[in-house]
Design a protein around this motif. Structure first.
Motif, mmCIF file in Angstrom:
data_model
loop_
_atom_site.group_PDB
_atom_site.id
_atom_site.type_symbol
_atom_site.label_atom_id
_atom_site.label_comp_id
_atom_site.label_asym_id
_atom_site.label_seq_id
_atom_site.Cartn_x
_atom_site.Cartn_y
_atom_site.Cartn_z
ATOM 1 N N THR A 75 28.475 4.909 10.537
ATOM 2 C CA THR A 75 27.870 3.633 10.175
ATOM 3 C C THR A 75 28.964 2.595 9.955
ATOM 4 O O THR A 75 30.096 2.921 9.603
ATOM 5 C CB THR A 75 27.028 3.777 8.901
ATOM 6 O OG1 THR A 75 27.827 4.363 7.864
ATOM 7 C CG2 THR A 75 25.812 4.657 9.152
ATOM 8 N N TRP A 76 28.594 1.349 10.167
ATOM 9 C CA TRP A 76 29.552 0.250 10.068
ATOM 10 C C TRP A 76 29.458 -0.393 8.692
ATOM 11 O O TRP A 76 28.375 -0.663 8.193
ATOM 12 C CB TRP A 76 29.270 -0.771 11.163
ATOM 13 C CG TRP A 76 30.148 -1.985 11.113
ATOM 14 C CD1 TRP A 76 31.502 -2.021 11.224
ATOM 15 C CD2 TRP A 76 29.728 -3.341 10.928
ATOM 16 N NE1 TRP A 76 31.962 -3.312 11.132
ATOM 17 C CE2 TRP A 76 30.889 -4.147 10.951
ATOM 18 C CE3 TRP A 76 28.489 -3.945 10.755
ATOM 19 C CZ2 TRP A 76 30.845 -5.527 10.800
ATOM 20 C CZ3 TRP A 76 28.438 -5.326 10.606
ATOM 21 C CH2 TRP A 76 29.609 -6.100 10.629
ATOM 22 N N GLY A 77 30.607 -0.642 8.059
ATOM 23 C CA GLY A 77 30.623 -1.327 6.775
ATOM 24 C C GLY A 77 31.623 -0.711 5.820
ATOM 25 O O GLY A 77 31.922 0.488 5.880
ATOM 26 N N SER A 78 32.146 -1.521 4.915
ATOM 27 C CA SER A 78 33.168 -1.057 3.980
ATOM 28 C C SER A 78 32.598 -0.213 2.850
ATOM 29 O O SER A 78 33.350 0.398 2.096
ATOM 30 C CB SER A 78 33.920 -2.255 3.388
ATOM 31 O OG SER A 78 33.019 -3.105 2.682
ATOM 32 N N THR A 79 31.262 -0.176 2.704
ATOM 33 C CA THR A 79 30.634 0.673 1.698
ATOM 34 C C THR A 79 29.802 1.750 2.390
ATOM 35 O O THR A 79 29.450 1.625 3.565
ATOM 36 C CB THR A 79 29.729 -0.134 0.745
ATOM 37 O OG1 THR A 79 28.527 -0.512 1.440
ATOM 38 C CG2 THR A 79 30.437 -1.380 0.242
ATOM 39 N N GLY A 80 29.467 2.788 1.637
ATOM 40 C CA GLY A 80 28.669 3.876 2.190
ATOM 41 C C GLY A 80 27.177 3.645 2.127
ATOM 42 O O GLY A 80 26.398 4.541 2.466
ATOM 43 N N ARG A 81 26.746 2.446 1.720
ATOM 44 C CA ARG A 81 25.320 2.187 1.552
ATOM 45 C C ARG A 81 24.507 2.380 2.836
ATOM 46 O O ARG A 81 23.431 2.998 2.793
ATOM 47 C CB ARG A 81 25.118 0.773 1.008
ATOM 48 C CG ARG A 81 23.695 0.487 0.571
ATOM 49 C CD ARG A 81 23.310 1.322 -0.625
ATOM 50 N NE ARG A 81 24.106 0.995 -1.793
ATOM 51 C CZ ARG A 81 24.045 1.656 -2.946
ATOM 52 N NH1 ARG A 81 23.247 2.702 -3.054
ATOM 53 N NH2 ARG A 81 24.797 1.300 -3.967
ATOM 54 N N PRO A 82 24.954 1.886 4.008
ATOM 55 C CA PRO A 82 24.152 2.119 5.224
ATOM 56 C C PRO A 82 23.972 3.600 5.541
ATOM 57 O O PRO A 82 22.878 4.027 5.932
ATOM 58 C CB PRO A 82 24.958 1.401 6.317
ATOM 59 C CG PRO A 82 25.756 0.374 5.592
ATOM 60 C CD PRO A 82 26.101 0.996 4.278
ATOM 61 N N TYR A 83 25.030 4.382 5.375
ATOM 62 C CA TYR A 83 24.950 5.828 5.626
ATOM 63 C C TYR A 83 24.023 6.485 4.607
ATOM 64 O O TYR A 83 23.211 7.365 4.933
ATOM 65 C CB TYR A 83 26.355 6.423 5.530
ATOM 66 C CG TYR A 83 26.585 7.677 6.341
ATOM 67 C CD1 TYR A 83 25.532 8.388 6.906
ATOM 68 C CD2 TYR A 83 27.875 8.160 6.549
ATOM 69 C CE1 TYR A 83 25.756 9.533 7.650
ATOM 70 C CE2 TYR A 83 28.107 9.305 7.289
ATOM 71 C CZ TYR A 83 27.052 9.990 7.832
ATOM 72 O OH TYR A 83 27.276 11.128 8.564
#
Length: 266
Positions: A223-231
């Motif tokens: 998943t794309w993004g600096s945080t793990g929230r999307p994953y």
């Protein structure tokens, strides 16, 4: 019978013990820092100077925490030790107990003699699910084709194991030689990935040394993004069942398990 004065003393002593116990600080869980398992860099002449490409793999040994807001710093020095290129590259979140492949490119007016990759410490956040809930994004029909200019064209398909669509995935390709040594890599993006409808990805890896023999292409998606929230949102939605087709064979006339149990009792 216990005297009243002694009873009061015991109650006061118990209250003091409870207050002392409640005021004790809970032990803080020690988290291991991220580790840069592999790194590779290449330098080739370009129209405006030199093109510096790199690839690396970060690993997270903590099974319950995301490593977030990680920034890689790529620094190149010339033969005299002078800095000729520097770039800060924000990275995506590193999943619990997993790893993160990343690639990048920068330009330099002078040729670097050495390129190193460093990174800032991660910010840790406890995951809402266990590590096994964060499944890999399957890839298939991967092809690696060498081009006339020495670059490598890589195509394939990436799927989504979760029940809700993944808005954006980053696909990374790491190229290795026969010994498994990392030679370089490249990245691309795919959007709106739904389970059972894998989109095609296409990316190019350039800048490898002349005569480099690529024996293996390693594809990963995240998943794309600096945080793990999307994953995490995908994991909380649940994975798609692996087997969704009803069996076509006829059922047994007699339940074998029941037959074995009855014979055992006799």
């Amino acid at each position: 019978m216990i005297p009243r004065s002694r009873t009061v003393s015991l109650l006061v002593l118990g209250a003091i013990c409870l207050a002392a116990c409640s005021s004790e600080e809970q032990p803080v869980q020690k988290l291991r820092p991220l580790a840069l398992k592999e790194q590779a860099s290449n330098i080739v002449k370009s129209a405006d100077g030199y093109a510096v490409t790199w690839a690396g793999v970060l690993s997270n040994a903590n099974p319950w925490h995301f490593g977030e807001h990680v920034v890689a710093t790529i620094v190149g020095h010339d033969a005299k030790g002078a800095e000729v290129v520097r770039m800060d590259q924000p990275l995506d979140a590193v999943p619990p107990g997993g790893s993160l492949a990343f690639t990048g490119q920068a330009s330099a007016t002078q040729k670097p003699a050495k390129v190193t990759i460093q990174y800032r410490p991660a910010q840790w956040r406890q995951a809402a699910r266990i590590a096994s809930a964060f499944q890999r994004f399957p890839t298939s029909r991967v092809q690696t084709m060498r081009q006339k200019d020495g670059a490598f064209l890589i195509t394939g398909y990436v799927d989504n194991p979760y029940s809700v669509p993944a808005s954006t995935l980053v696909v990374n390709a790491l190229l290795r030689d026969k010994a498994g040594k990392l030679l370089g890599g490249g990245s691309t993006f795919v959007d709106e990935v739904q389970a059972g409808s894998p989109p095609r990805f296409i990316l190019t890896v350039s800048g490898l040394p002349k005569g480099a023999e690529v024996a293996k292409t390693e594809i990963t998606a995240r998943t794309w993004g600096s945080t793990g929230r999307p994953y995490e949102d995908l994991a909380l939605s649940g994975a798609v069942p692996v087997h969704t087709i009803k069996p076509t064979s006829e059922p047994f006339a007699v339940d074998r398990n029941t037959q074995i149990v009855s014979e055992y009792k006799q």
